[in-house]
Structure formats: C-alpha cells, structure tokens
Design a protein around this motif. Sequence first.
Motif, mmCIF file in Angstrom:
data_model
loop_
_atom_site.group_PDB
_atom_site.id
_atom_site.type_symbol
_atom_site.label_atom_id
_atom_site.label_comp_id
_atom_site.label_asym_id
_atom_site.label_seq_id
_atom_site.Cartn_x
_atom_site.Cartn_y
_atom_site.Cartn_z
ATOM 1 N N SER A 116 0.826 -1.213 0.000
ATOM 2 C CA SER A 116 0.000 0.000 0.000
ATOM 3 C C SER A 116 0.857 1.257 0.000
ATOM 4 O O SER A 116 0.567 2.230 -0.704
ATOM 5 C CB SER A 116 -0.923 -0.007 1.222
ATOM 6 N N VAL A 117 1.920 1.237 0.795
ATOM 7 C CA VAL A 117 2.830 2.383 0.872
ATOM 8 C C VAL A 117 3.553 2.584 -0.457
ATOM 9 O O VAL A 117 3.696 3.715 -0.937
ATOM 10 C CB VAL A 117 3.836 2.198 2.029
ATOM 11 N N GLU A 118 3.989 1.488 -1.065
ATOM 12 C CA GLU A 118 4.657 1.594 -2.366
ATOM 13 C C GLU A 118 3.719 2.193 -3.404
ATOM 14 O O GLU A 118 4.111 3.066 -4.188
ATOM 15 C CB GLU A 118 5.137 0.216 -2.827
ATOM 16 N N PHE A 119 2.458 1.749 -3.384
ATOM 17 C CA PHE A 119 1.473 2.272 -4.326
ATOM 18 C C PHE A 119 1.242 3.764 -4.088
ATOM 19 O O PHE A 119 1.159 4.549 -5.039
ATOM 20 C CB PHE A 119 0.160 1.506 -4.190
ATOM 21 N N ALA A 120 1.151 4.176 -2.826
ATOM 22 C CA ALA A 120 0.920 5.593 -2.497
ATOM 23 C C ALA A 120 2.083 6.458 -2.962
ATOM 24 O O ALA A 120 1.878 7.545 -3.519
ATOM 25 C CB ALA A 120 0.710 5.748 -0.996
ATOM 26 N N ASN A 121 3.298 5.994 -2.747
ATOM 27 C CA ASN A 121 4.473 6.768 -3.170
ATOM 28 C C ASN A 121 4.557 6.886 -4.684
ATOM 29 O O ASN A 121 5.058 7.875 -5.215
ATOM 30 C CB ASN A 121 5.751 6.127 -2.624
ATOM 31 N N GLN A 122 4.049 5.885 -5.392
ATOM 32 C CA GLN A 122 4.119 5.895 -6.856
ATOM 33 C C GLN A 122 2.929 6.598 -7.509
ATOM 34 O O GLN A 122 2.942 6.839 -8.719
ATOM 35 C CB GLN A 122 4.217 4.456 -7.378
ATOM 36 N N ASN A 123 1.913 6.918 -6.715
ATOM 37 C CA ASN A 123 0.698 7.519 -7.266
ATOM 38 C C ASN A 123 0.264 8.733 -6.445
ATOM 39 O O ASN A 123 -0.776 8.699 -5.764
ATOM 40 C CB ASN A 123 -0.427 6.473 -7.307
ATOM 41 N N PRO A 124 1.046 9.812 -6.504
ATOM 42 C CA PRO A 124 0.734 10.988 -5.682
ATOM 43 C C PRO A 124 -0.637 11.597 -5.961
ATOM 44 O O PRO A 124 -1.286 12.102 -5.046
ATOM 45 C CB PRO A 124 1.852 11.967 -6.042
ATOM 46 N N ASP A 125 -1.093 11.527 -7.214
ATOM 47 C CA ASP A 125 -2.409 12.085 -7.534
ATOM 48 C C ASP A 125 -3.530 11.292 -6.867
ATOM 49 O O ASP A 125 -4.545 11.857 -6.446
ATOM 50 C CB ASP A 125 -2.625 12.117 -9.051
ATOM 51 N N LYS A 126 -3.335 9.972 -6.761
ATOM 52 C CA LYS A 126 -4.339 9.141 -6.100
ATOM 53 C C LYS A 126 -4.366 9.403 -4.599
ATOM 54 O O LYS A 126 -5.415 9.273 -3.954
ATOM 55 C CB LYS A 126 -4.086 7.656 -6.402
ATOM 56 N N VAL A 127 -3.213 9.771 -4.046
ATOM 57 C CA VAL A 127 -3.161 10.144 -2.627
ATOM 58 C C VAL A 127 -4.040 11.373 -2.395
ATOM 59 O O VAL A 127 -4.856 11.414 -1.464
ATOM 60 C CB VAL A 127 -1.715 10.427 -2.183
ATOM 61 N N LYS A 128 -3.881 12.363 -3.248
ATOM 62 C CA LYS A 128 -4.664 13.593 -3.107
ATOM 63 C C LYS A 128 -6.148 13.335 -3.339
ATOM 64 O O LYS A 128 -7.005 13.893 -2.641
ATOM 65 C CB LYS A 128 -4.149 14.667 -4.069
ATOM 66 N N ALA A 129 -6.458 12.475 -4.297
ATOM 67 C CA ALA A 129 -7.857 12.157 -4.569
ATOM 68 C C ALA A 129 -8.497 11.451 -3.379
ATOM 69 O O ALA A 129 -9.644 11.733 -3.010
ATOM 70 C CB ALA A 129 -7.963 11.289 -5.819
ATOM 71 N N ALA A 130 -7.743 10.535 -2.766
ATOM 72 C CA ALA A 130 -8.257 9.819 -1.595
ATOM 73 C C ALA A 130 -8.463 10.774 -0.427
ATOM 74 O O ALA A 130 -9.486 10.711 0.269
ATOM 75 C CB ALA A 130 -7.298 8.698 -1.207
ATOM 76 N N LEU A 131 -7.505 11.662 -0.226
ATOM 77 C CA LEU A 131 -7.625 12.631 0.872
ATOM 78 C C LEU A 131 -8.818 13.549 0.640
ATOM 79 O O LEU A 131 -9.583 13.841 1.575
ATOM 80 C CB LEU A 131 -6.342 13.453 0.987
ATOM 81 N N SER A 132 -8.991 13.998 -0.578
ATOM 82 C CA SER A 132 -10.112 14.876 -0.902
ATOM 83 C C SER A 132 -11.444 14.186 -0.612
ATOM 84 O O SER A 132 -12.357 14.773 -0.014
ATOM 85 C CB SER A 132 -10.048 15.292 -2.374
ATOM 86 N N ALA A 133 -11.540 12.916 -1.008
ATOM 87 C CA ALA A 133 -12.788 12.176 -0.827
ATOM 88 C C ALA A 133 -13.058 11.845 0.629
ATOM 89 O O ALA A 133 -14.187 11.992 1.114
ATOM 90 C CB ALA A 133 -12.746 10.894 -1.660
ATOM 91 N N GLN A 134 -12.021 11.412 1.338
ATOM 92 C CA GLN A 134 -12.222 10.939 2.707
ATOM 93 C C GLN A 134 -12.308 12.071 3.725
ATOM 94 O O GLN A 134 -13.044 11.983 4.708
ATOM 95 C CB GLN A 134 -11.082 9.984 3.095
ATOM 96 N N ALA A 135 -11.534 13.135 3.511
ATOM 97 C CA ALA A 135 -11.506 14.249 4.465
ATOM 98 C C ALA A 135 -12.371 15.413 4.038
ATOM 99 O O ALA A 135 -12.427 16.434 4.727
ATOM 100 C CB ALA A 135 -10.056 14.717 4.670
ATOM 101 N N LYS A 136 -13.041 15.256 2.892
ATOM 102 C CA LYS A 136 -13.933 16.302 2.375
ATOM 103 C C LYS A 136 -13.191 17.626 2.165
ATOM 104 O O LYS A 136 -13.696 18.701 2.460
ATOM 105 C CB LYS A 136 -15.121 16.530 3.321
ATOM 106 N N ILE A 137 -11.968 17.521 1.649
ATOM 107 C CA ILE A 137 -11.165 18.700 1.334
ATOM 108 C C ILE A 137 -11.288 18.970 -0.168
ATOM 109 O O ILE A 137 -11.065 18.063 -0.981
ATOM 110 C CB ILE A 137 -9.686 18.491 1.709
#
Length: 333
Positions: free
Chosen positions: A264-285
């Motif tokens: 999961s960590v490797e995937f997050a480091n390789q996909n920064p845009d998906k990190v931001k998308a997940a944060l936006s969706a989960q934290a309502k940012i």
Amino acid sequence: MTVGHTLRSARQLKTAAIATIAAAGLVLTGCSDDAAATQDNAAQATTIRIAPQAIADFAPIWLGMDQGYFTEQGLDIKLVEGGASSAAQIPLLLSGNADVAATTATAAIQARSQNMDVTIVGGLTDFAESDAVDQSGLVVAGNSPITGFRELEGKTVAISGLKSVSEAVISAAVEKSGGTPSKVSFIQAPMPNLGDLVASGGADAAFLIDPFLSKATASGLKILGHPFPLAAPGVPGTSLVASTAFAEANPDTITKFRTALAQSVEFANQNPDKVKAALSAQAKIPAEMLASSKNPQFSAVVDPASLTEEINLLVKYGVLTDTVDVNSILLAN
C-alpha cells in the motif's frame, strides 16, 4: 413437491446428487491456484479494526483497501471511528474498541512512558529529510522582521499540540541556529486556525503541514524555514499502533498486515495524484485546495535508529520526563 416439475424416484435423486458433486469437484479441480487462494482468503478473512485519521498520512490504508492488498492477505479492514487527536487514539486500543490506530509515533512513545501497553506495528510517514520535499514548515507574517529560527527567542509560536514532536523539533532548530529554546513560547490551536493566528498577530510564527501550509503561503504568509530537515530529518511521523496484547496474540495477522501495508505504501508513493484524490474524498477537502500541496513521505517500516533519535529529542526538550527503550515500543520485524 414443486408443481410443474417431473417427479423423481429416491434412486433417481441419489444418482443426480452424486453427479452434481462429481461435477463440482471437476470444476474446482480446474480452478487456478490464485482463484482458489482468493476464495479461501475471502472465506476465512480476519477482521482488523483500524481507527483512522482523516489526514494525508492515512492515504496508504485507503488506497490499499481499494487495491485489494489487504484482501489478498486474507484481511478484512474495518475502519472504526477514530479519536479527536493522536493521543485520543490510544484509549481506543486499550479499551478494545480498535485493534490498530493511526497516531503519531510521539503519542505512542508518550503512552509507553506512562506504562500503557502499546506497540508500534508499522509505519505510515516519516518527516522529510530535505526542504525540497518537506510538506511542513514554520510560517511568519509577510512583513515579519524574523528571518531565522534564532530570532524566535522571545516570540510566540503556535502549534497544533503542546508537548509534541513539533515543539521538540522547533526547539532543536532554534538551538541549532544559535538561539535559546527556553526563550520561545508555544501556544496551541487547531491546525486549520494556525495561519489565521499569525495573520491576526496572535502568534509570531506557526508550524503548518500541507494543505494548510500551501494555503497560508497563498494568503500572504511566508515560510521562515523547515525545522524537521534541519534538526530531525527522517524521524517517524504517523505510525500504526496496536495494544501489546493484540500484537502478541495475533503474530500471523500482524505479518500479513505488514505485507499488505508495504504494498500500500509503495502504491501511495508511486501515485501521488491518487493520494490527493483519496484525501479529498475521505476528508472532504476540496481538490483545488490540494493542487499545490506536497504529499507526505510514506514509509511502511519505522526505523529503530530514527525512533531513538525522536525519543532523545522528546526527552531533551521536555516533552518526555524519562526516556523509553525503543525495543519496548517497536514490534520487531
């Protein structure tokens, strides 16, 4: 008896049942090993209840769940309501309301120093080792005469938590710059409000983490410097913590969890845009608020030497009264 169906004798039913079982056996024999393993994992999934935090640091768990990494290990991740702060996560573990919690390494260290039976079972983030990738920083007003950490003597610095790793590392940065840390005053406020405190004159400086750092600089505040790369590069940030009882009773589950976490960590480091998308969706940012922000430095493993350095800083600058043996807080790999 069902209307409209042909009646069968008991002997015919027995023959049909045997044929059905044999056919099923042939189908199962033809399945691939991977498919069989997936079915077996789904049938015997072990549930892990995790207390999350709605911050970017938790993104690897969200993404790992979406990618199926935990399911592949036979784990069913259930997110339970987390505490209002890192320190509030610890009671959830000790009360049995969560198996694992996302919290700061410092909160786990502080709990252990108070003889609470918790252990770090995995990492999520480390603080940056260089200014270029640091998502945190100390900000001052755009017209502030303060130009360096040393000039924070006699000033008020706003942080999101007193007696925290931020307080210790800012103090260390002041000392490394030739200043006297004891002459710096710290006040506490929620992270979203720290920039406003500086803008209104309620504090001389504030320690912010993205996306709030980017928001503050866009509003006219300026970055004074990056205390972590200067004074504590690479120390653990957010970690995954369990009660000692849970970790000791479930060693196989912890091993599987760590395997999925690494993916999961490797995937997050390789996909920064998906990190931001997940944060936006989960934290309502709003996504636009994250556009210019930097992601954390994700790490699935907590380095014992870096954790020891963090403990030493916490003791030196008064966050901890007594030291903590790193082997008592960090579950061996």
